[in-house]
Write a protein that holds these residues in place. Structure first.
Motif, PDB file in Angstrom:
ATOM      1  N   PRO A   1     -32.150   3.664 -19.373  1.00  0.00           N
ATOM      2  CA  PRO A   1     -32.805   4.177 -20.575  1.00  0.00           C
ATOM      3  C   PRO A   1     -32.737   5.703 -20.679  1.00  0.00           C
ATOM      4  O   PRO A   1     -32.823   6.411 -19.675  1.00  0.00           O
ATOM      5  CB  PRO A   1     -34.259   3.708 -20.414  1.00  0.00           C
ATOM      6  CG  PRO A   1     -34.160   2.485 -19.572  1.00  0.00           C
ATOM      7  CD  PRO A   1     -33.046   2.764 -18.604  1.00  0.00           C
ATOM      8  N   THR A   2     -32.589   6.181 -21.895  1.00  0.00           N
ATOM      9  CA  THR A   2     -32.618   7.613 -22.171  1.00  0.00           C
ATOM     10  C   THR A   2     -34.058   8.123 -22.119  1.00  0.00           C
ATOM     11  O   THR A   2     -35.012   7.338 -22.004  1.00  0.00           O
ATOM     12  CB  THR A   2     -32.065   7.890 -23.570  1.00  0.00           C
ATOM     13  OG1 THR A   2     -32.950   7.271 -24.537  1.00  0.00           O
ATOM     14  CG2 THR A   2     -30.666   7.326 -23.741  1.00  0.00           C
ATOM     15  N   TYR A   3     -34.208   9.408 -22.249  1.00  0.00           N
ATOM     16  CA  TYR A   3     -35.554  10.000 -22.266  1.00  0.00           C
ATOM     17  C   TYR A   3     -36.401   9.389 -23.379  1.00  0.00           C
ATOM     18  O   TYR A   3     -37.545   8.987 -23.158  1.00  0.00           O
ATOM     19  CB  TYR A   3     -35.450  11.513 -22.438  1.00  0.00           C
ATOM     20  CG  TYR A   3     -36.790  12.199 -22.573  1.00  0.00           C
ATOM     21  CD1 TYR A   3     -37.582  12.436 -21.454  1.00  0.00           C
ATOM     22  CD2 TYR A   3     -37.269  12.601 -23.825  1.00  0.00           C
ATOM     23  CE1 TYR A   3     -38.815  13.058 -21.563  1.00  0.00           C
ATOM     24  CE2 TYR A   3     -38.504  13.225 -23.943  1.00  0.00           C
ATOM     25  CZ  TYR A   3     -39.272  13.451 -22.819  1.00  0.00           C
ATOM     26  OH  TYR A   3     -40.499  14.050 -22.936  1.00  0.00           O
ATOM     27  N   ARG A   4     -35.843   9.304 -24.590  1.00  0.00           N
ATOM     28  CA  ARG A   4     -36.635   8.789 -25.707  1.00  0.00           C
ATOM     29  C   ARG A   4     -36.925   7.296 -25.549  1.00  0.00           C
ATOM     30  O   ARG A   4     -38.012   6.836 -25.893  1.00  0.00           O
ATOM     31  CB  ARG A   4     -35.926   9.055 -27.040  1.00  0.00           C
ATOM     32  CG  ARG A   4     -36.251  10.372 -27.699  1.00  0.00           C
ATOM     33  CD  ARG A   4     -37.725  10.707 -27.818  1.00  0.00           C
ATOM     34  NE  ARG A   4     -38.600   9.598 -28.172  1.00  0.00           N
ATOM     35  CZ  ARG A   4     -39.900   9.555 -27.935  1.00  0.00           C
ATOM     36  NH1 ARG A   4     -40.500  10.559 -27.318  1.00  0.00           N
ATOM     37  NH2 ARG A   4     -40.617   8.539 -28.311  1.00  0.00           N
ATOM     38  N   GLU A   5     -35.957   6.537 -25.043  1.00  0.00           N
ATOM     39  CA  GLU A   5     -36.219   5.113 -24.820  1.00  0.00           C
ATOM     40  C   GLU A   5     -37.333   4.926 -23.793  1.00  0.00           C
ATOM     41  O   GLU A   5     -38.217   4.075 -23.969  1.00  0.00           O
ATOM     42  CB  GLU A   5     -34.943   4.411 -24.346  1.00  0.00           C
ATOM     43  CG  GLU A   5     -33.917   4.203 -25.444  1.00  0.00           C
ATOM     44  CD  GLU A   5     -32.612   3.668 -24.909  1.00  0.00           C
ATOM     45  OE1 GLU A   5     -31.959   2.891 -25.636  1.00  0.00           O
ATOM     46  OE2 GLU A   5     -32.223   4.019 -23.771  1.00  0.00           O
ATOM     47  N   ALA A   6     -37.288   5.721 -22.735  1.00  0.00           N
ATOM     48  CA  ALA A   6     -38.329   5.625 -21.708  1.00  0.00           C
ATOM     49  C   ALA A   6     -39.685   6.043 -22.267  1.00  0.00           C
ATOM     50  O   ALA A   6     -40.716   5.412 -21.974  1.00  0.00           O
ATOM     51  CB  ALA A   6     -37.951   6.490 -20.508  1.00  0.00           C
ATOM     52  N   GLN A   7     -39.714   7.098 -23.067  1.00  0.00           N
ATOM     53  CA  GLN A   7     -40.978   7.520 -23.673  1.00  0.00           C
ATOM     54  C   GLN A   7     -41.546   6.429 -24.579  1.00  0.00           C
ATOM     55  O   GLN A   7     -42.745   6.150 -24.561  1.00  0.00           O
ATOM     56  CB  GLN A   7     -40.776   8.818 -24.472  1.00  0.00           C
ATOM     57  CG  GLN A   7     -40.661  10.060 -23.633  1.00  0.00           C
ATOM     58  CD  GLN A   7     -41.989  10.502 -23.013  1.00  0.00           C
ATOM     59  OE1 GLN A   7     -43.013   9.841 -23.154  1.00  0.00           O
ATOM     60  NE2 GLN A   7     -41.970  11.617 -22.318  1.00  0.00           N
ATOM     61  N   LEU A   8     -40.691   5.801 -25.396  1.00  0.00           N
ATOM     62  CA  LEU A   8     -41.170   4.740 -26.274  1.00  0.00           C
ATOM     63  C   LEU A   8     -41.734   3.585 -25.459  1.00  0.00           C
ATOM     64  O   LEU A   8     -42.788   3.031 -25.795  1.00  0.00           O
ATOM     65  CB  LEU A   8     -40.037   4.246 -27.179  1.00  0.00           C
ATOM     66  CG  LEU A   8     -40.405   3.106 -28.136  1.00  0.00           C
ATOM     67  CD1 LEU A   8     -41.541   3.512 -29.065  1.00  0.00           C
ATOM     68  CD2 LEU A   8     -39.182   2.664 -28.942  1.00  0.00           C
ATOM     69  N   CYS A   9     -41.050   3.230 -24.376  1.00  0.00           N
ATOM     70  CA  CYS A   9     -41.541   2.184 -23.476  1.00  0.00           C
ATOM     71  C   CYS A   9     -42.955   2.507 -22.998  1.00  0.00           C
ATOM     72  O   CYS A   9     -43.865   1.674 -23.094  1.00  0.00           O
ATOM     73  CB  CYS A   9     -40.577   2.054 -22.289  1.00  0.00           C
ATOM     74  SG  CYS A   9     -41.131   0.964 -20.971  1.00  0.00           S
ATOM     75  N   MET A  10     -43.151   3.714 -22.503  1.00  0.00           N
ATOM     76  CA  MET A  10     -44.465   4.114 -21.973  1.00  0.00           C
ATOM     77  C   MET A  10     -45.511   4.197 -23.084  1.00  0.00           C
ATOM     78  O   MET A  10     -46.665   3.780 -22.898  1.00  0.00           O
ATOM     79  CB  MET A  10     -44.351   5.457 -21.251  1.00  0.00           C
ATOM     80  CG  MET A  10     -43.382   5.477 -20.085  1.00  0.00           C
ATOM     81  SD  MET A  10     -43.715   4.203 -18.843  1.00  0.00           S
ATOM     82  CE  MET A  10     -42.519   4.646 -17.581  1.00  0.00           C
ATOM     83  N   GLU A  11     -45.119   4.718 -24.224  1.00  0.00           N
ATOM     84  CA  GLU A  11     -46.085   4.859 -25.329  1.00  0.00           C
ATOM     85  C   GLU A  11     -46.544   3.496 -25.836  1.00  0.00           C
ATOM     86  O   GLU A  11     -47.728   3.320 -26.178  1.00  0.00           O
ATOM     87  CB  GLU A  11     -45.451   5.680 -26.454  1.00  0.00           C
ATOM     88  CG  GLU A  11     -45.279   7.160 -26.097  1.00  0.00           C
ATOM     89  CD  GLU A  11     -44.363   7.902 -27.054  1.00  0.00           C
ATOM     90  OE1 GLU A  11     -44.002   7.336 -28.111  1.00  0.00           O
ATOM     91  OE2 GLU A  11     -44.005   9.055 -26.748  1.00  0.00           O
TER      92      GLU A  11
END
Length: 305
Positions: A248-258
């Motif tokens: 996952p990219t940074y944004r994909e990982a952030q969306l996952c966590m959010e």
């Protein structure tokens, strides 16, 4: 009521194939995990590091490397996690390698049964970690924790919870998987694990993936996240011992966590496999703390419920 978080360090690389994850807890502290979480109004206690055997760095015996030492570390993790949960706290395990999840999740499962809660585990990882002594190519126990938790492994690890198996395969959702050994691949299929691999994420997007993984959560669900830092793409997270391209990219990982944070159900967390010896100026630790901050509600804007 302010959420009470406890940090529990487990500085060992006993189950891994590379040295260095033992320094992970301190790297997360250097990245200011405690003050950053406190900046969100959370109560955070750092309980320091657990003690356990040193890494003898020996070859595997009967399909397992360092089994006795892995058992000892996991017992310490189990007892510390269970004590925190029984005290009404949200424990964050600072690893250490991913073999420690046996003790961590065994404690969570034991607690959930005691209080009558359902358990959902999100396993964020590049690897399925579903090897056994007969199919493992290495004998490293950090490749076996999910199998152990589902009842397949050495008796001392399989029985660490108050029942065998500690969890059923349908309790666990794996996200970001992109490296599975050949024998392990067949075993995962036979056991019917829910695996959202990188092809699924590529085809459906992280939003749909997380909607599926979080489906059915309710007030009586304890959500545990087991976050292996190698879940992330190595371009943004080089400080791990088992680099697998295409994460996952940074944004994909952030969306996952959010999206996990949006559920309001997070009740325990593992952060594992951070290896500062392979990192660049603590870049991976800083990123891990940034994502953990999102798990606890950091967002660009104030969101409507």
């Amino acid at each position: 009521m302010t959420q009470r978080i406890v940090l529990i360090g487990a500085p060992t690389d006993i189950g891994a194939g590379a040295r260095g994850a033992s320094m992970g807890p301190e790297a997360l502290r250097v990245a200011d995990i405690k003050p950053i979480l406190e900046s969100h109004g959370l109560s955070v206690e750092d309980h320091g590091n657990l003690a356990g055997p040193t890494n003898p760095w020996l070859p595997p015996v009967a399909g397992y490397r360092h089994l006795a030492e892995v058992i000892e570390w996991n017992r310490a993790v189990h007892d510390a996690m269970l004590a925190a949960l029984q005290a009404g706290q949200l424990p964050i395990l600072l690893g250490g390698d991913h073999s420690l999840a046996v003790g961590s999740i065994s404690a969570v499962a034991r607690h959930c049964r005691a209080v009558g809660k359902k358990l959902r585990v999100l396993w964020l990882d590049a690897h399925a970690d579903f090897n056994t002594s007969t199919i493992t190519p290495s004998g490293n126990l950090h490749g076996m924790p999910v199998a152990c938790l589902c009842g397949h492994g050495p008796a001392e690890l399989v029985s660490m919870s108050d029942q065998v198996p500690a969890i059923e395969p349908w309790n666990i959702y794996q996200i970001g998987i992109r490296s599975v050994d050949q024998g392990e691949k067949r075993f995962v299929h036979e056991m019917g694990l829910d695996v959202f691999d990188m092809r699924f994420i590529d085809e459906n997007g992280m939003r749909h993936t997380m909607e599926q993984a979080l489906l059915g959560l309710d007030d009586n669900t304890h959500l545990h996240v087991s976050f292996d830092v190698d879940f992330l793409d190595p371009e943004i997270a080089p400080g791990v011992g088992t680099l697998v391209p295409g994460g996952p990219t940074y944004r994909e990982a952030q969306l996952c966590m959010e999206m996990i944070a949006d559920t309001g159900r997070l009740a325990s967390l593992d952060v594992v496999e951070l290896n500062p010896a392979l990192d660049v100026r603590n870049k991976t630790a800083d990123l891990a703390v940034d994502l953990i901050e999102s798990l606890f509600g950091k967002s660009t804007l104030m969101r409507r419920s």
